[in-house]
Enzyme design. Structure first.
Site, PDB file in Angstrom:
ATOM      1  N   MET A 130      -7.343   5.805   3.521  1.00  0.00           N
ATOM      2  CA  MET A 130      -7.265   7.052   2.267  1.00  0.00           C
ATOM      3  C   MET A 130      -6.332   7.124   1.303  1.00  0.00           C
ATOM      4  O   MET A 130      -6.357   8.011   0.689  1.00  0.00           O
ATOM      5  CB  MET A 130      -7.846   8.273   3.001  1.00  0.00           C
ATOM      6  CG  MET A 130      -9.018   8.468   3.823  1.00  0.00           C
ATOM      7  SD  MET A 130     -10.383   8.253   2.979  1.00  0.00           S
ATOM      8  CE  MET A 130     -10.042   9.702   1.947  1.00  0.00           C
ATOM      9  N   ARG A 131      -5.278   6.392   1.466  1.00  0.00           N
ATOM     10  CA  ARG A 131      -3.812   6.750   0.864  1.00  0.00           C
ATOM     11  C   ARG A 131      -4.355   6.218  -0.773  1.00  0.00           C
ATOM     12  O   ARG A 131      -3.841   7.195  -1.505  1.00  0.00           O
ATOM     13  CB  ARG A 131      -2.835   5.715   1.158  1.00  0.00           C
ATOM     14  CG  ARG A 131      -1.658   6.159   0.320  1.00  0.00           C
ATOM     15  CD  ARG A 131      -0.468   5.114   0.786  1.00  0.00           C
ATOM     16  NE  ARG A 131       0.063   5.633   2.063  1.00  0.00           N
ATOM     17  CZ  ARG A 131       0.004   4.914   3.327  1.00  0.00           C
ATOM     18  NH1 ARG A 131      -0.376   3.617   3.378  1.00  0.00           N
ATOM     19  NH2 ARG A 131       0.581   5.565   4.202  1.00  0.00           N
ATOM     20  N   ALA A 132      -5.146   5.613  -1.078  1.00  0.00           N
ATOM     21  CA  ALA A 132      -5.477   5.285  -2.596  1.00  0.00           C
ATOM     22  C   ALA A 132      -6.089   6.441  -3.011  1.00  0.00           C
ATOM     23  O   ALA A 132      -5.899   6.924  -4.247  1.00  0.00           O
ATOM     24  CB  ALA A 132      -6.425   4.075  -2.512  1.00  0.00           C
TER      25      ALA A 132
ATOM     26  N   ASP B 133       0.793  -1.196   0.030  1.00  0.00           N
ATOM     27  CA  ASP B 133      -0.030   0.062  -0.160  1.00  0.00           C
ATOM     28  C   ASP B 133       0.867   1.204  -0.146  1.00  0.00           C
ATOM     29  O   ASP B 133       0.297   2.315  -0.713  1.00  0.00           O
ATOM     30  CB  ASP B 133      -1.099  -0.127   1.290  1.00  0.00           C
ATOM     31  CG  ASP B 133      -1.975   1.276   1.192  1.00  0.00           C
ATOM     32  OD1 ASP B 133      -2.791   1.212   0.204  1.00  0.00           O
ATOM     33  OD2 ASP B 133      -2.018   1.937   2.206  1.00  0.00           O
TER      34      ASP B 133
END
Length: 692
Positions: free
Chosen positions: A274-276, A193
């Site tokens: 929320m990184r995506a 991720d």
């Protein structure tokens, strides 16, 4: 210095080239993870990118590549006065798999820090890569703690070195690129991720493209400088386009429409955190800048999703990365507004439709073309066993599915592979004693990271100082050394290395009985489910795994020891059953695998997991031969566990006898579950040392 292969001469691999170029335009995208089989130009493309990244202005003499116009106020070589500085090419720094922590982040001179209070710091690879490219080949083989340090620095834009109260911080902003072959093992999901984008690469199956790959490679090998000169025009054009996209990037506008599509896409695919969303937004913005536009379109959002989401879709280690493009298109259409993904009509600054750039024109979102050559690049499940009934004794399961019969084209006594039951959380199996193997999460070991257990004189460079032991060693000599001030007079002989205890990864070798006595469909399904559960546990504990199976008249190594737990799961799924039970052959083959692996990796200890009902048939004196083979493991004090697969109202206890001869312990399939048995770890016998 060897002339690198031109980036624009790489045949095919459009997604790979686009992902690298987007990171060159906007390093904030978060780097690229390149996954693919060997021989697919992964390393070639990454190394070729360094020639396209614009030059950087640096403060003369600064080891940390500070920018002259805005030097880092915390730079260890500072403070710097703002000035013109000098220009140099962006660096391409490679991190080798066997690198130490000090080589990555840098090291302090502990002796000077204690005696003089001076921060004498030797920069590491993170400092060298600042404002350049950091390339990690085979990133999946890098030790976990190094990957953690690497990704933390990439996320924060700075590297911190802490040594017993003395700390150094320096800027570390770089384009991070990792390559890996999934056959050699996967990265943990939380590490996956942290990479902004991922691409899958594979060799082309088109003969014309393969011919062009070979033609260009041979031409390059014959005359690297001449080959590079022929592509210099294309290289210059891409270099100029990257510079122009960087200048345009701050002006690119991400409207509410595309932002809503990004959020909806991430929600629809159920990605964690929320990184995506953030990575997709940055990637879509970089795509627009690369295309020469100041507005993000729906096509940018779609391409960003294809690059940023596949590796975030994995729910367990045996899931293949990927994205359902039909579902992606449906989501984008549902949350679009009919204006190509731009702002809704009531937004105050919505541009007119006729002002949109032509997406198929010169500003398209793909890398430049490759030139004129084109791109690169039976029997019912209730019947008896297949050995004439000599190896049976099981009550056939009732109500088995129709596919439980003999496999098409299978030989006598062979059944089609059974499906594995649902995996479960297993009890921890570990090797007794204290090892010194590769870092992992299974057995106790002396490691560079973990709790401090003592001290010793350093062997080679000092990496972890034991402060109190060092002070105790230096204290008696202060008068003789003429100490007159507040500082402690410390000599090299006083330094003490901290010894630490952590966890290591082991070689978990599965020895699986695939004979006729195991062939009842429900029973073999449960066995495979148990082995799959243990494989999942091995993945989480960073083990190497191997698979030996035995059936009929012989044993075979279905999977040599490897870090790819995925490959073991695939081999297990296709495992057929039937025939006699050559238990001795299976044990002997496993013992040979351990002997060879000990030569390759002597520090890694083994745990043998024998999955069987304990029967031995076929050949003269099969039970006696099996006992002799088992005692080889006991003599070598190799840690072992027998998973007893015997079922039915009458049990012979053969697996328990086998465990005794192995010098290990036996557990049933039910007892293997984490919530059904306690104290299994202390029952594993032996100290885990390999057979001589």
């Amino acid at each position: 210095m060897t002339t690198p292969f031109p980036f624009t001469a790489v045949v095919g691999q459009d997604d790979l080239r686009l992902a690298l170029l987007l990171n060159a335009v906007s390093p904030a995208v978060g780097g690229v993870l390149v996954r693919g089989e060997k021989g697919t130009a992964k390393s070639t493309a990454v190394r070729a990118l360094s020639a396209l990244v614009p030059e950087v202005a640096v403060v003369a003499g600064c080891r940390f590549s500070c920018a002259p116009g805005a030097p880092d106020p915390a730079c260890p070589d500072g403070p710097h006065e703002a000035g013109t500085g000098t220009r140099r090419p962006a660096r391409m720094v490679e991190l080798p798999v066997g690198a130490s922590e000090d080589r990555l982040v840098g090291a302090l001179d502990i002796e000077r820090a204690l005696a003089e209070g001076v921060k004498a710091f030797e920069p590491g690879l993170l400092a060298d890569a600042h404002r350049g490219i950091l390339y990690v080949d085979e990133v999946n083989l890098l030790h976990d703690h190094l990957v953690d340090l690497l990704l933390d620095a990439a996320a924060m834009g700075a590297s911190y070195v802490e040594r017993e109260g003395v700390s150094v911080r320096h800027a570390a902003r770089f384009l991070l690129v990792g390559t890996m072959n999934p056959e050699e093992g996967e990265l943990r999901p939380q590490l996956l991720d942290r990479f902004g984008l991922t691409v899958e690469v594979a060799a082309s199956r088109e003969p014309d493209q393969r011919v062009e790959v070979v033609r260009r490679r041979l031409a390059y090998d014959d005359d690297p400088d001449g080959f590079a000169a022929r592509w210099s025009g294309e290289e210059s054009a891409v270099r100029a386009r990257i510079a122009a996209a960087r200048e345009l990037l701050p002006s690119v506008r991400l409207g509410d429409g595309p932002l809503r599509q990004i959020a909806a896409t991430c929600a629809a695919f159920e990605v964690d955190g929320m990184r995506a969303d953030i990575v997709m937004a940055r990637t879509a913005t970089a795509l627009a800048a690369w295309a020469g536009r100041t507005e993000v379109l729906a096509e940018d959002v779609r391409q960003a999703a294809l690059l940023a989401l596949p590796h975030r879709r994995r729910r367990n280690p045996f899931d293949a990365p990927g994205l359902d493009e039909d579902r992606l298109d449906e989501t984008l259409e549902e949350f679009g507004d009919g204006s190509g993904g731009q702002d809704t009509p009531d937004a105050p600054d919505t541009p007119d439709d006729d002002t949109d750039p032509d997406p198929d024109g010169p500003g398209g979102g793909r890398p430049p073309a490759d030139g004129p050559e084109g791109p690169e690049g039976g029997e019912s499940p209730d019947s008896g066993e297949g050995d004439g009934g000599q190896d049976s004794g099981e009550v056939p399961a009732q109500g088995e599915p129709a596919e439980g019969g003999r496999a098409p084209g299978a030989g006598a006594g062979e059944r089609a592979p059974a499906r594995a039951a649902e995996p479960f959380r297993t009890k921890v199996l570990s090797v007794p004693g204290l090892g010194e193997g590769a870092a992992g999460r299974r057995s106790r070991a002396r490691t560079e990271h973990g709790r401090t257990t003592g001290s010793r004189r350093p062997r080679g460079a000092l990496t972890k100082l034991h402060l109190s032991a060092t002070v105790r060693a230096a204290a008696p000599h202060q008068r003789a050394r003429g100490r007159s001030g507040p500082g402690l007079v410390v000599r090299r002989d006083d330094l003490r290395q901290a010894t630490r205890e952590g966890r290591e990864g082991n070689l978990v070798l599965f020895v699986v009985d695939a004979s006729g006595s195991m062939a009842a469909r429900q029973r073999m399904s449960a066995v495979k489910g148990a082995v799959l559960s243990l494989l999942l546990d091995a993945y989480q504990r960073r083990d190497k795994v191997g698979l030996v199976t035995f059936r009929g008249s012989a044993a075979e190594v279905a999977l040599p020891p490897t870090s790819s737990v995925d490959a073991a799961a695939v081999r297990l799924e296709s495992l057929p059953t039937g025939g006699r039970t050559p238990l001795a052959a299976g044990l002997l083959r496993a013992h040979e695998v351990l002997r060879v692996e000990r030569l390759r990796d002597p520090a890694r200890r083994a745990l043998v997991v024998v999955v069987t009902d304990g029967r031995a048939t076929g050949g003269p004196e099969p039970v006696v031969l099996a006992g002799r083979a088992a005692r080889l493991f006991a003599a070598g004090r190799i840690a072992s566990v027998v998973v007893d697969c015997e079922s039915g109202p009458v049990r012979l206890g053969l697996a328990g006898r086998l465990a005794g001869e192995l010098g290990g312990t036996a557990v049933t399939l039910d007892e293997l579950r984490a919530d059904s048995i306690a104290g299994l770890v202390r029952d594993v016998q032996g100290d885990g040392r390999r057979a001589a």
